[in-house]
Design an enzyme around this catalytic site. Structure first.
Site, PDB file in Angstrom:
ATOM      1  N   GLU A 178       0.832  -1.207   0.000  1.00 57.85           N
ATOM      2  CA  GLU A 178       0.000   0.000   0.000  1.00 57.85           C
ATOM      3  C   GLU A 178       0.863   1.251   0.000  1.00 57.85           C
ATOM      4  O   GLU A 178       0.478   2.287  -0.550  1.00 57.85           O
ATOM      5  CB  GLU A 178      -0.936  -0.003   1.213  1.00 57.85           C
ATOM      6  N   HIS A 193       8.535 -27.123   2.125  1.00 56.48           N
ATOM      7  CA  HIS A 193       7.723 -28.213   1.594  1.00 56.48           C
ATOM      8  C   HIS A 193       6.584 -27.674   0.729  1.00 56.48           C
ATOM      9  O   HIS A 193       5.684 -28.417   0.364  1.00 56.48           O
ATOM     10  CB  HIS A 193       7.147 -29.044   2.750  1.00 56.48           C
ATOM     11  N   LYS A 199     -13.203   1.595  -2.996  1.00 57.05           N
ATOM     12  CA  LYS A 199     -14.357   1.880  -2.139  1.00 57.05           C
ATOM     13  C   LYS A 199     -15.455   2.585  -2.932  1.00 57.05           C
ATOM     14  O   LYS A 199     -16.642   2.283  -2.776  1.00 57.05           O
ATOM     15  CB  LYS A 199     -13.921   2.749  -0.954  1.00 57.05           C
TER      16      LYS A 199
END
Length: 457
Positions: free
Chosen positions: A256, A285, A389
Site C-alpha cells: 500500500e 515443503h 471503495k
C-alpha cells in the site's frame, strides 16, 4: 503530516499539544486495561476474559500479528477478530465465543467510523448482543478519530470508553497508536517495551553512515534487486511460528505504501513491490522448490530468531534439538538458493519479545520510507484503495435499482440491465447474488447463462 515515529518517542513531536495527546492516550490505555484485569470495568456478571476486535486493514492486521506473536496460554484475555464483511465469518466467530458473549469486550476500530466493513461488523455485533439480552454499550470500546461518525455513535450510546486515532497516523503505521496498544495492553503485553524497541530502531536508523543503517541498507537492497522498479517479488520467510502473520502485515505496509501509479512529479511510474510468504520450514515443503529451480522473479528475506523457546530443549535425534533443525533448515535453504544465483536477505532478532517485535516493525516502516524517497513516490497516500471503495458503493447503488426492477415476469439479465441502464455482466452477477441470499428472488436456468431468467416469486 506523517508522525507515527512520535508515537514511540513523544519528545520528537513538533509541539506540546501533540506530545500531551500521545502520553495522555497511553496513560489512559494502561489505566483502562488495568481496570479490566482487576474487574473494576466488568460486564453484568463476572469479568471480561475475551476480546473481540472489529476492524480491517491496518486496524486489524497489526493487532492480529501482535496477538499471535506475543500471545500465551496464561494471558488475562484471548483475542478474536472481525476483519471482513463476511456473514459466514461472523457466524463462525459467534460459534467460537458460544456462551462467553457476556465476558467478551468488543473494540471497534475505524478512523472515520464510516469504513463499511468495520461498520457492518459493529452492526452485526450490536444485533447479536441484543439478541442475547445483553447491553452492547457495556461491552464496547471505540478507537476512532475525534468527532468521527463512530466517535459520536459511541458517545451517544454510552460505550465504556473512546480512544483517539490521530490524523497524522496512517492505518498501516498505526500499530503503535491506540489501534495496537489498547488490545496489546488488554492481552497483557508490555506496551512500554514494545514502544522502546521501536524507538531504539528509529534511533539506530537515523545515522547517515549507510553501512550502519539497517533500514537504509534494506531499502537499498530492495532498490538494487528490483532495479528501482520492483521487478522482483519480496518473499518473507520467518523461521518462527510466532511470526507467521508477519508476511501478511508487511503486505499492507509495503504494497500500500509503495504501489503507486505516479511519482511525486506526476510522472507515470507504476512502482511497487509484491510481498508474499508464510513461514519456514513449512515453505520448504511448499514453494521453495520453485524459488530454487523456477522463475527467478523474487528475492527472499529470511528472518532468523536466535532464541528457540522458553522451555528446556528436548533432544530429538542424537544431540540435536528441534530448534537445531529449524536453524539448519534456514541456513540450508539460504545456501541452496545462493547456489542457484537467487538473492536473499537475512534479518536476525534475538527473540520474539515485545522489544524485538517493536524493533522489527520499525525497521520495515523506516525501510519503506527510505525506499519511497529513492524512487520518488509518496509512501503515505493510497488513492487506489479509495477508488475501490467508490466502485463498491456504486455497485451497491446498482443493486438497489436491480432489486426494484425485479417483478413476477421472468426476464434475462440483459433485459433488466437495459431497464436500469447498466452493464449486463454486472447486473447478472448481482442477480445471482440476490438469488443465493434472498428466497423471493427466483432463477429459471437455461442452457446458456445469458438466457437465464430472474423473477420474484
Amino acid at each position: 503530516m506523517v508522525g507515527h515515529y512520535w508515537l514511540r518517542d513523544p519528545g520528537l513531536a513538533p509541539d506540546a499539544r501533540l506530545r500531551w495527546d500521545i502520553e495522555e492516550t497511553n496513560a489512559r490505555i494502561k489505566k483502562f486495561a488495568a481496570d479490566v484485569h482487576a474487574g473494576d470495568i466488568a460486564p453484568s456478571q463476572g469479568k471480561f476474559r475475551h476480546l473481540l476486535l472489529i476492524g480491517i486493514g491496518g486496524s486489524a492486521l497489526g493487532p492480529q500479528f501482535i496477538a499471535d506473536a506475543l500471545g500465551d496460554a496464561g494471558d488475562p484475555m484471548d483475542a478474536f477478530f472481525f476483519d471482513n464483511t463476511d456473514p459466514d465469518g461472523f457466524d463462525r466467530m459467534w460459534a467460537k465465543l458460544g456462551d462467553a458473549l457476556n465476558e467478551t469486550l468488543v473494540i471497534v476500530i475505524s478512523k472515520s467510523g464510516g469504513t463499511k466493513e468495520t461498520r457492518n461488523g459493529m452492526v452485526e455485533a450490536e444485533a447479536h448482543y441484543r439478541a442475547a439480552g445483553l447491553d452492547f454499550a457495556r461491552h464496547a470500546v471505540a478507537v476512532t478519530g475525534v468527532g468521527s461518525e463512530l466517535d459520536r455513535h459511541a458517545e451517544k450510546m454510552g460505550w465504556l470508553a473512546r480512544f483517539p486515532m490521530h490524523d497524522w497516523v496512517g492505518g498501516r503505521t498505526s500499530i503503535m497508536s491506540a489501534v495496537g496498544l489498547l488490545p496489546m495492553a488488554l492481552l497483557g503485553f508490555d506496551i512500554d517495551r514494545f514502544l522502546a524497541g521501536a524507538a531504539a530502531m528509529d534511533k539506530a536508523t537515523r545515522t547517515d553512515v549507510i553501512e550502519q543503517n539497517a533500514a537504509m541498507l534494506l531499502a537499498l537492497m530492495w532498490f538494487y534487486v528490483g532495479e528501482g522498479r520492483g521487478t522482483k517479488d519480496m518473499v518473507i520467510l520467518p523461521y518462527k511460528d510466532r511470526l507467521t502473520l508477519f508476511s501478511r502485515y508487511l503486505q499492507q505496509l509495503v504494497m500500500e505504501s509503495l504501489g503507486k501509479e505516479k511519482d511525486r512529479d506526476g510522472k507515470i511510474v507504476h512502482q511497487g513491490i509484491a510481498v508474499y510468504g508464510n513461514k519456514g520450514s513449512t515453505d520448504q515443503h511448499a514453494y521453495v522448490q520453485q524459488l530454487r529451480d523456477g522463475v527467478p522473479n523474487f528475492f527472499v528475506t529470511f528472518i532468523e530468531v536466535q532464541k528457540d523457546g522458553a522451555t528446556a530443549p528436548i533432544k530429538v535425534e542424537n544431540d540435536f534439538t528441534s530448534g537445531d533443525y529449524l536453524h539448519g533448515f534456514l541456513r540450508g535453504s539460504r545456501k541452496a538458493l545462493f547456489e542457484k544465483g537467487r538473492e536473499s536477505i537475512t534479518v536476525g532478532i534475538p527473540d520474539v519479545s515485545a522489544f524485538s517485535v517493536g524493533g522489527l516493525i520499525a525497521l520495515y516502516e523506516r525501510a519503506v520510507g527510505f525506499y519511497g524517497s529513492l524512487v520518488n513516490i509518496n509512501a503515505y497516500n493510497q488513492p487506489g484503495v479509495e477508488a475501490g471503495k467508490k466502485a463498491a458503493t456504486e455497485l451497491l447503488q446498482l443493486q438497489r435499482k436491480v432489486r426494484e426492477a425485479l417483478n413476477h415476469n421472468p426476464r434475462t439479465a440483459d433485459d433488466i440491465a437495459r431497464a436500469v441502464g447498466a452493464d449486463p455482466e454486472a447486473v447478472y452477477h448481482l442477480l445471482i447474488h440476490l438469488h443465493a441470499n434472498e428466497p423471493a428472488v427466483q432463477l429459471a436456468r437455461e442452457k446458456e447463462p445469458a438466457l437465464d431468467k430472474f423473477f420474484v416469486a
